[in-house]
Design an enzyme around this catalytic site. Structure first.
Site, PDB file in Angstrom:
ATOM      1  N   HIS A   1      -2.225  -2.496   2.514  1.00  0.00           N
ATOM      2  CA  HIS A   1      -1.307  -2.446   1.615  1.00  0.00           C
ATOM      3  C   HIS A   1      -0.320  -3.449   1.873  1.00  0.00           C
ATOM      4  O   HIS A   1       0.530  -4.033   1.025  1.00  0.00           O
ATOM      5  CB  HIS A   1      -0.684  -1.195   1.736  1.00  0.00           C
ATOM      6  CG  HIS A   1      -0.205  -0.610  -0.066  1.00  0.00           C
ATOM      7  ND1 HIS A   1      -1.388  -0.715  -0.856  1.00  0.00           N
ATOM      8  CD2 HIS A   1       0.934  -0.450  -0.590  1.00  0.00           C
ATOM      9  CE1 HIS A   1      -0.782  -0.246  -2.172  1.00  0.00           C
ATOM     10  NE2 HIS A   1       0.518  -0.229  -1.871  1.00  0.00           N
TER      11      HIS A   1
ATOM     12  N   TYR B   1       9.450  -6.142  -6.012  1.00  0.00           N
ATOM     13  CA  TYR B   1       9.294  -7.072  -5.078  1.00  0.00           C
ATOM     14  C   TYR B   1      10.395  -8.427  -5.452  1.00  0.00           C
ATOM     15  O   TYR B   1      10.555  -8.903  -4.575  1.00  0.00           O
ATOM     16  CB  TYR B   1       7.976  -7.804  -5.499  1.00  0.00           C
ATOM     17  CG  TYR B   1       6.869  -7.164  -5.016  1.00  0.00           C
ATOM     18  CD1 TYR B   1       6.645  -6.853  -3.713  1.00  0.00           C
ATOM     19  CD2 TYR B   1       6.158  -6.312  -6.056  1.00  0.00           C
ATOM     20  CE1 TYR B   1       5.362  -6.087  -3.302  1.00  0.00           C
ATOM     21  CE2 TYR B   1       5.121  -5.279  -5.750  1.00  0.00           C
ATOM     22  CZ  TYR B   1       4.791  -5.273  -4.242  1.00  0.00           C
ATOM     23  OH  TYR B   1       3.761  -4.566  -3.924  1.00  0.00           O
TER      24      TYR B   1
ATOM     25  N   ARG C   1      -5.992  -3.596  -4.167  1.00  0.00           N
ATOM     26  CA  ARG C   1      -5.926  -2.413  -3.281  1.00  0.00           C
ATOM     27  C   ARG C   1      -7.133  -2.348  -2.429  1.00  0.00           C
ATOM     28  O   ARG C   1      -8.008  -2.872  -2.882  1.00  0.00           O
ATOM     29  CB  ARG C   1      -5.808  -1.140  -4.451  1.00  0.00           C
ATOM     30  CG  ARG C   1      -4.702  -1.251  -5.228  1.00  0.00           C
ATOM     31  CD  ARG C   1      -4.644   0.226  -6.036  1.00  0.00           C
ATOM     32  NE  ARG C   1      -3.550  -0.010  -7.080  1.00  0.00           N
ATOM     33  CZ  ARG C   1      -3.502  -0.550  -8.193  1.00  0.00           C
ATOM     34  NH1 ARG C   1      -4.676  -1.098  -8.789  1.00  0.00           N
ATOM     35  NH2 ARG C   1      -2.371  -0.486  -9.095  1.00  0.00           N
TER      36      ARG C   1
ATOM     37  N   LYS D   1      -6.874   1.495 -11.279  1.00  0.00           N
ATOM     38  CA  LYS D   1      -6.808   2.996 -11.606  1.00  0.00           C
ATOM     39  C   LYS D   1      -6.780   3.202 -12.994  1.00  0.00           C
ATOM     40  O   LYS D   1      -6.465   2.223 -13.813  1.00  0.00           O
ATOM     41  CB  LYS D   1      -5.117   3.008 -11.253  1.00  0.00           C
ATOM     42  CG  LYS D   1      -5.033   3.110  -9.439  1.00  0.00           C
ATOM     43  CD  LYS D   1      -3.593   3.645  -9.280  1.00  0.00           C
ATOM     44  CE  LYS D   1      -3.388   3.670  -7.646  1.00  0.00           C
ATOM     45  NZ  LYS D   1      -1.713   4.144  -7.408  1.00  0.00           N
TER      46      LYS D   1
ATOM     47  N   ARG E   1      -1.128  -6.815   0.522  1.00  0.00           N
ATOM     48  CA  ARG E   1      -0.923  -6.731  -1.167  1.00  0.00           C
ATOM     49  C   ARG E   1       0.470  -6.934  -1.472  1.00  0.00           C
ATOM     50  O   ARG E   1       0.887  -7.531  -2.333  1.00  0.00           O
ATOM     51  CB  ARG E   1      -1.227  -5.124  -1.707  1.00  0.00           C
ATOM     52  CG  ARG E   1      -1.008  -5.032  -3.100  1.00  0.00           C
ATOM     53  CD  ARG E   1      -1.933  -3.653  -3.478  1.00  0.00           C
ATOM     54  NE  ARG E   1      -1.262  -3.117  -4.788  1.00  0.00           N
ATOM     55  CZ  ARG E   1      -1.702  -3.509  -6.072  1.00  0.00           C
ATOM     56  NH1 ARG E   1      -2.791  -4.375  -6.160  1.00  0.00           N
ATOM     57  NH2 ARG E   1      -1.150  -2.720  -7.084  1.00  0.00           N
TER      58      ARG E   1
ATOM     59  N   HIS F   1      -0.432  -3.195 -12.301  1.00  0.00           N
ATOM     60  CA  HIS F   1       0.714  -2.142 -12.385  1.00  0.00           C
ATOM     61  C   HIS F   1       0.781  -2.003 -13.770  1.00  0.00           C
ATOM     62  O   HIS F   1       1.062  -2.659 -14.764  1.00  0.00           O
ATOM     63  CB  HIS F   1       2.258  -2.563 -11.958  1.00  0.00           C
ATOM     64  CG  HIS F   1       2.135  -2.685 -10.354  1.00  0.00           C
ATOM     65  ND1 HIS F   1       2.948  -3.543  -9.745  1.00  0.00           N
ATOM     66  CD2 HIS F   1       1.726  -2.242  -9.529  1.00  0.00           C
ATOM     67  CE1 HIS F   1       3.045  -3.484  -8.328  1.00  0.00           C
ATOM     68  NE2 HIS F   1       2.006  -2.668  -8.273  1.00  0.00           N
TER      69      HIS F   1
END
Length: 315
Positions: free
Chosen positions: A261, A296, A166, A190, A264, A287
């Site tokens: 993004h 994806y 990110r 995150k 990414r 994730h």
């Protein structure tokens, strides 16, 4: 002694029935920060959505948790609809409310969750946009004028595409988080979750050139432990890198408006197109849920069609 039905607000023990929704919201956000260890941006999103809910139902003179029922939830979403808020925003707010009231039930603040019978609004799923390989090649072309700033920009774009991190993670990489000997990044993502992300030898060469030729000219006699710096020796910001990427894309003749993004997304899409397994891509992207990564798998339709035509007996 503090009774079991008492809770702490600041340093003071207060009976849970005597404090109102805003105070319980602060306790909930503390729970998300300390116990769940959610990211700051996630916490602030919860705060914004739940404060809006509290302000809307306060107009109906509802200020306590126990007074909230299903009709107040419906009133809130009717308000959002009248304000023409998107279905995606409503879905996010419903998730915030579900988490908040589940917390209140778990804490014994309320006995009935007013959201149990509510369904989530149906929203479309936007497929992420990926760049074509030709556009990636243009972005990664070595700058004709190898100034310290140009080398830094080129290196950051290289590393972003090579790792799929990110943009916030990219600009937050410390020097010790980049291992050129083993070609991997140590990323704090995150929820303060750490992961290792590999990169290729070409990207390692770019970083090494940046470290030797560009970064010393930026840091000068100052001290900064971050990998990527501004021309004043300060840590690079995400907004500034966003500008750099757009300026680079325009200079290379890329017409569409691109974002960090998108790189990414391109990283994930191109890996899966090349045969990478979904679980490995999930780990590299950071994730928490593999269903987020599975989006994806719906992108490379041209490749799937060509496989079908090549191997199906009636293709």
């Amino acid at each position: 002694m503090v009774k079991s039905q008492d809770i702490f607000v600041g340093k003071h023990a207060i009976h849970h029935k005597t404090i109102d929704l805003p105070a319980h919201l602060e306790l909930f956000l503390q729970h998300l920060t300390v116990q769940r260890r959610l990211a700051h941006n996630t916490i602030e999103a919860y705060r914004s959505d739940l404060q809006l809910f509290i302000s809307v139902i306060a107009e109906q003179h509802v200020t306590s948790c126990a007074a909230v029922d299903k009709k107040h939830i419906q009133l809130f979403f009717a308000h959002c609809h009248n304000k023409k808020h998107s279905a995606r925003s409503s879905a996010r707010r419903l998730a915030a409310l579900r988490a908040f009231f589940a917390y209140l039930v778990a804490q014994g603040i309320i006995t009935t969750n007013p959201l149990l019978e509510l369904d989530s609004p149906k929203i479309g799923r936007n497929l992420p946009k990926a760049l074509h390989l030709e556009e990636i090649d243009l972005l990664l072309t070595r700058p004709l004028l190898p100034t310290p700033i140009n080398i830094r920009n080129w290196t950051m774009i290289h590393l972003l595409y090579a790792t799929g991190v990110r943009v916030t993670e990219l600009v937050s990489i410390p020097l010790k988080g980049c291992n050129l000997a083993t070609c991997h990044l140590r990323i704090l993502g995150k929820g303060n979750k750490e992961r290792l992300v590999p990169f290729d030898a070409k990207t390692a060469a770019c970083i090494r050139e940046y470290m030797e030729r560009a970064r010393p000219a930026m840091v000068k006699n100052r001290t900064n432990t971050m990998l990527f710096l501004s021309n004043r020796g300060r840590a690079m910001t995400r907004n500034r890198f966003w500008q750099i990427l757009r300026e680079t894309a325009r200079a290379r003749g890329i017409k569409q408006d691109i974002s960090p993004h998108m790189l990414r997304h391109s990283f994930a899409t191109h890996l899966l197109s090349g045969g990478a397994d979904l679980r490995s891509v999930q780990m590299m992207l950071g994730h928490a849920d593999i269903t987020t990564t599975q989006i994806y798998t719906h992108i490379d339709t041209d490749r799937l069609k060509s496989i079908h035509q090549r191997f199906h007996p009636r293709g």
